[in-house]
Design a protein around this motif. Structure first.
Motif, PDB file in Angstrom:
ATOM      1  N   GLY A   1       0.575  -1.148   0.201  1.00  0.00           N
ATOM      2  CA  GLY A   1      -0.024   0.170  -0.203  1.00  0.00           C
ATOM      3  C   GLY A   1       0.699   1.327  -0.118  1.00  0.00           C
ATOM      4  O   GLY A   1       0.217   2.347  -0.452  1.00  0.00           O
ATOM      5  N   ALA A   2       1.897   1.371   0.725  1.00  0.00           N
ATOM      6  CA  ALA A   2       2.885   2.402   0.645  1.00  0.00           C
ATOM      7  C   ALA A   2       3.894   2.374  -0.375  1.00  0.00           C
ATOM      8  O   ALA A   2       4.546   3.441  -0.772  1.00  0.00           O
ATOM      9  CB  ALA A   2       3.429   2.319   1.942  1.00  0.00           C
ATOM     10  N   GLY A   3       3.967   1.231  -1.323  1.00  0.00           N
ATOM     11  CA  GLY A   3       5.018   1.451  -2.278  1.00  0.00           C
ATOM     12  C   GLY A   3       6.306   0.965  -1.704  1.00  0.00           C
ATOM     13  O   GLY A   3       7.173   1.256  -2.542  1.00  0.00           O
ATOM     14  N   VAL A   4       6.445   0.463  -0.695  1.00  0.00           N
ATOM     15  CA  VAL A   4       8.047  -0.026  -0.222  1.00  0.00           C
ATOM     16  C   VAL A   4       8.303  -1.160  -0.593  1.00  0.00           C
ATOM     17  O   VAL A   4       7.628  -2.071  -0.562  1.00  0.00           O
ATOM     18  CB  VAL A   4       7.633   0.145   1.453  1.00  0.00           C
ATOM     19  CG1 VAL A   4       8.833  -0.261   2.038  1.00  0.00           C
ATOM     20  CG2 VAL A   4       7.130   1.331   2.164  1.00  0.00           C
ATOM     21  N   ARG A   5       9.646  -1.000  -0.854  1.00  0.00           N
ATOM     22  CA  ARG A   5      10.434  -2.280  -1.560  1.00  0.00           C
ATOM     23  C   ARG A   5      11.471  -2.468  -0.936  1.00  0.00           C
ATOM     24  O   ARG A   5      12.536  -1.671  -0.769  1.00  0.00           O
ATOM     25  CB  ARG A   5      10.546  -2.119  -3.144  1.00  0.00           C
ATOM     26  CG  ARG A   5       9.457  -1.864  -3.998  1.00  0.00           C
ATOM     27  CD  ARG A   5       8.565  -2.895  -4.317  1.00  0.00           C
ATOM     28  NE  ARG A   5       9.396  -4.126  -4.748  1.00  0.00           N
ATOM     29  CZ  ARG A   5       8.864  -5.332  -5.088  1.00  0.00           C
ATOM     30  NH1 ARG A   5       7.958  -5.729  -4.572  1.00  0.00           N
ATOM     31  NH2 ARG A   5       9.588  -6.188  -5.509  1.00  0.00           N
ATOM     32  N   LEU A   6      11.806  -3.709  -0.345  1.00  0.00           N
ATOM     33  CA  LEU A   6      13.101  -4.246   0.075  1.00  0.00           C
ATOM     34  C   LEU A   6      13.960  -4.229  -1.176  1.00  0.00           C
ATOM     35  O   LEU A   6      13.765  -5.398  -1.862  1.00  0.00           O
ATOM     36  CB  LEU A   6      13.017  -5.475   0.852  1.00  0.00           C
ATOM     37  CG  LEU A   6      14.319  -6.122   1.105  1.00  0.00           C
ATOM     38  CD1 LEU A   6      15.062  -5.245   2.400  1.00  0.00           C
ATOM     39  CD2 LEU A   6      14.039  -7.661   2.106  1.00  0.00           C
ATOM     40  N   GLN A   7      15.207  -3.633  -1.436  1.00  0.00           N
ATOM     41  CA  GLN A   7      15.998  -3.583  -2.513  1.00  0.00           C
ATOM     42  C   GLN A   7      17.167  -4.748  -2.292  1.00  0.00           C
ATOM     43  O   GLN A   7      17.441  -5.698  -3.319  1.00  0.00           O
ATOM     44  CB  GLN A   7      16.649  -2.487  -2.803  1.00  0.00           C
ATOM     45  CG  GLN A   7      15.634  -1.388  -3.130  1.00  0.00           C
ATOM     46  CD  GLN A   7      15.142  -1.473  -4.452  1.00  0.00           C
ATOM     47  OE1 GLN A   7      15.531  -1.834  -5.652  1.00  0.00           O
ATOM     48  NE2 GLN A   7      13.736  -1.448  -4.417  1.00  0.00           N
ATOM     49  N   LYS A   8      17.611  -4.802  -0.979  1.00  0.00           N
ATOM     50  CA  LYS A   8      18.584  -5.767  -0.716  1.00  0.00           C
ATOM     51  C   LYS A   8      18.664  -6.046   0.687  1.00  0.00           C
ATOM     52  O   LYS A   8      18.568  -5.116   1.414  1.00  0.00           O
ATOM     53  CB  LYS A   8      20.036  -5.184  -1.090  1.00  0.00           C
ATOM     54  CG  LYS A   8      21.247  -6.072  -0.750  1.00  0.00           C
ATOM     55  CD  LYS A   8      22.376  -5.697  -1.838  1.00  0.00           C
ATOM     56  CE  LYS A   8      23.738  -6.359  -1.293  1.00  0.00           C
ATOM     57  NZ  LYS A   8      23.446  -8.079  -1.485  1.00  0.00           N
ATOM     58  N   MET A   9      18.925  -7.136   1.015  1.00  0.00           N
ATOM     59  CA  MET A   9      19.231  -7.707   2.636  1.00  0.00           C
ATOM     60  C   MET A   9      20.424  -8.570   2.271  1.00  0.00           C
ATOM     61  O   MET A   9      20.582  -9.599   1.761  1.00  0.00           O
ATOM     62  CB  MET A   9      18.283  -8.600   3.012  1.00  0.00           C
ATOM     63  CG  MET A   9      18.288  -8.906   4.455  1.00  0.00           C
ATOM     64  SD  MET A   9      18.256  -7.782   5.589  1.00  0.00           S
ATOM     65  CE  MET A   9      16.678  -7.513   5.995  1.00  0.00           C
ATOM     66  N   THR A  10      21.595  -8.415   3.147  1.00  0.00           N
ATOM     67  CA  THR A  10      22.740  -9.187   3.134  1.00  0.00           C
ATOM     68  C   THR A  10      22.467 -10.489   3.803  1.00  0.00           C
ATOM     69  O   THR A  10      21.574 -10.571   4.417  1.00  0.00           O
ATOM     70  CB  THR A  10      23.963  -8.399   3.802  1.00  0.00           C
ATOM     71  OG1 THR A  10      23.689  -7.928   5.226  1.00  0.00           O
ATOM     72  CG2 THR A  10      24.244  -7.270   2.877  1.00  0.00           C
ATOM     73  N   LYS A  11      23.315 -11.281   3.467  1.00  0.00           N
ATOM     74  CA  LYS A  11      23.164 -12.886   4.042  1.00  0.00           C
ATOM     75  C   LYS A  11      23.167 -12.978   5.651  1.00  0.00           C
ATOM     76  O   LYS A  11      22.516 -13.698   6.264  1.00  0.00           O
ATOM     77  CB  LYS A  11      24.057 -13.696   3.378  1.00  0.00           C
ATOM     78  CG  LYS A  11      23.934 -13.966   2.065  1.00  0.00           C
ATOM     79  CD  LYS A  11      24.960 -14.829   1.534  1.00  0.00           C
ATOM     80  CE  LYS A  11      24.911 -15.053   0.002  1.00  0.00           C
ATOM     81  NZ  LYS A  11      26.083 -15.789  -0.503  1.00  0.00           N
ATOM     82  N   ASP A  12      24.139 -12.065   5.986  1.00  0.00           N
ATOM     83  CA  ASP A  12      24.131 -12.036   7.465  1.00  0.00           C
ATOM     84  C   ASP A  12      23.211 -11.196   8.081  1.00  0.00           C
ATOM     85  O   ASP A  12      23.152 -10.780   9.457  1.00  0.00           O
ATOM     86  CB  ASP A  12      25.607 -11.253   7.793  1.00  0.00           C
ATOM     87  CG  ASP A  12      26.195 -10.190   7.293  1.00  0.00           C
ATOM     88  OD1 ASP A  12      25.048  -9.423   6.705  1.00  0.00           O
ATOM     89  OD2 ASP A  12      27.217  -9.761   7.830  1.00  0.00           O
ATOM     90  N   TYR A  13      22.141 -10.692   7.617  1.00  0.00           N
ATOM     91  CA  TYR A  13      21.226  -9.582   8.068  1.00  0.00           C
ATOM     92  C   TYR A  13      21.900  -8.492   8.854  1.00  0.00           C
ATOM     93  O   TYR A  13      21.275  -7.876   9.794  1.00  0.00           O
ATOM     94  CB  TYR A  13      20.284 -10.371   9.132  1.00  0.00           C
ATOM     95  CG  TYR A  13      19.230 -11.247   8.481  1.00  0.00           C
ATOM     96  CD1 TYR A  13      17.979 -10.920   7.947  1.00  0.00           C
ATOM     97  CD2 TYR A  13      19.779 -12.650   8.186  1.00  0.00           C
ATOM     98  CE1 TYR A  13      17.513 -11.846   7.258  1.00  0.00           C
ATOM     99  CE2 TYR A  13      18.955 -13.609   7.790  1.00  0.00           C
ATOM    100  CZ  TYR A  13      17.839 -13.244   7.455  1.00  0.00           C
ATOM    101  OH  TYR A  13      16.939 -14.027   6.571  1.00  0.00           O
ATOM    102  N   ARG A  14      22.767  -7.894   8.439  1.00  0.00           N
ATOM    103  CA  ARG A  14      23.583  -6.695   8.842  1.00  0.00           C
ATOM    104  C   ARG A  14      23.133  -5.306   8.076  1.00  0.00           C
ATOM    105  O   ARG A  14      23.547  -4.172   8.616  1.00  0.00           O
ATOM    106  CB  ARG A  14      24.988  -6.973   8.817  1.00  0.00           C
ATOM    107  CG  ARG A  14      25.430  -8.005   9.898  1.00  0.00           C
ATOM    108  CD  ARG A  14      25.242  -7.664  11.073  1.00  0.00           C
ATOM    109  NE  ARG A  14      25.900  -8.386  12.096  1.00  0.00           N
ATOM    110  CZ  ARG A  14      27.104  -8.387  12.598  1.00  0.00           C
ATOM    111  NH1 ARG A  14      27.915  -7.589  12.420  1.00  0.00           N
ATOM    112  NH2 ARG A  14      27.622  -9.459  13.436  1.00  0.00           N
TER     113      ARG A  14
END
Length: 150
Positions: free
Chosen positions: A20-33
């Motif tokens: 609804g807000a148009g938010v997109r996760l572009q990238k998350m590193t493997k270690d969640y850092r």
């Protein structure tokens, strides 16, 4: 483990409030850092003045540090979003971005504090910027963290 992360990365972009807000996760590193999130200006997140709606700007920064801490601290800790303050600096007139970085120093400070006290609040600073790197808003995210009872 990597499969779970891929699932999270894909499914989170279909989470109702983000869609609804148009938010997109572009990238998350493997270690969640590290995570990078974007939000395009669209008809459904535009305010009366034709700029990014403030609630959508906040929504784009809401869950990331909580998720990153849960993944990095492990099952011995409880992490909750507690509060936030957002300061609007400039109207968002296009796509905006936010980067989230969880460092060794953050984790060491949290673990050292919780070695001597039961619970704590930890503040992360987040900047929302436009494509040119100009500051649109800054956010102080307060997270409640404690060790689980054994």
């Amino acid at each position: 483990m990597r499969l779970r992360q891929l699932f999270l990365e894909k499914i989170i972009n279909f989470y109702g409030p983000f869609v609804g807000a148009g938010v997109r996760l572009q990238k998350m590193t493997k270690d969640y850092r590290h995570a990078r999130v974007s939000m395009k200006l669209t008809f459904y997140n535009k305010n009366y003045m034709g700029t990014q709606f403030g609630g959508s700007l906040y929504a784009m920064v809401d869950p990331w540090y909580m998720l990153m801490l849960i993944k990095n601290l492990g099952r011995d800790y409880i992490v909750w979003d507690k509060a936030a303050t957002i300061n609007f600096r400039k109207p968002g007139r296009g796509t905006v971005y936010a980067d989230f970085n969880l460092t060794d120093a953050h984790l060491e400070e949290i673990q050292a504090t919780l070695a001597t006290q039961n619970k704590m609040d930890y503040i992360f600073k987040v900047e929302i910027k436009d494509k040119d790197g100009k500051l649109i808003a800054d956010v102080d995210k307060v997270l409640y963290i404690r060790r689980k009872s054994t």
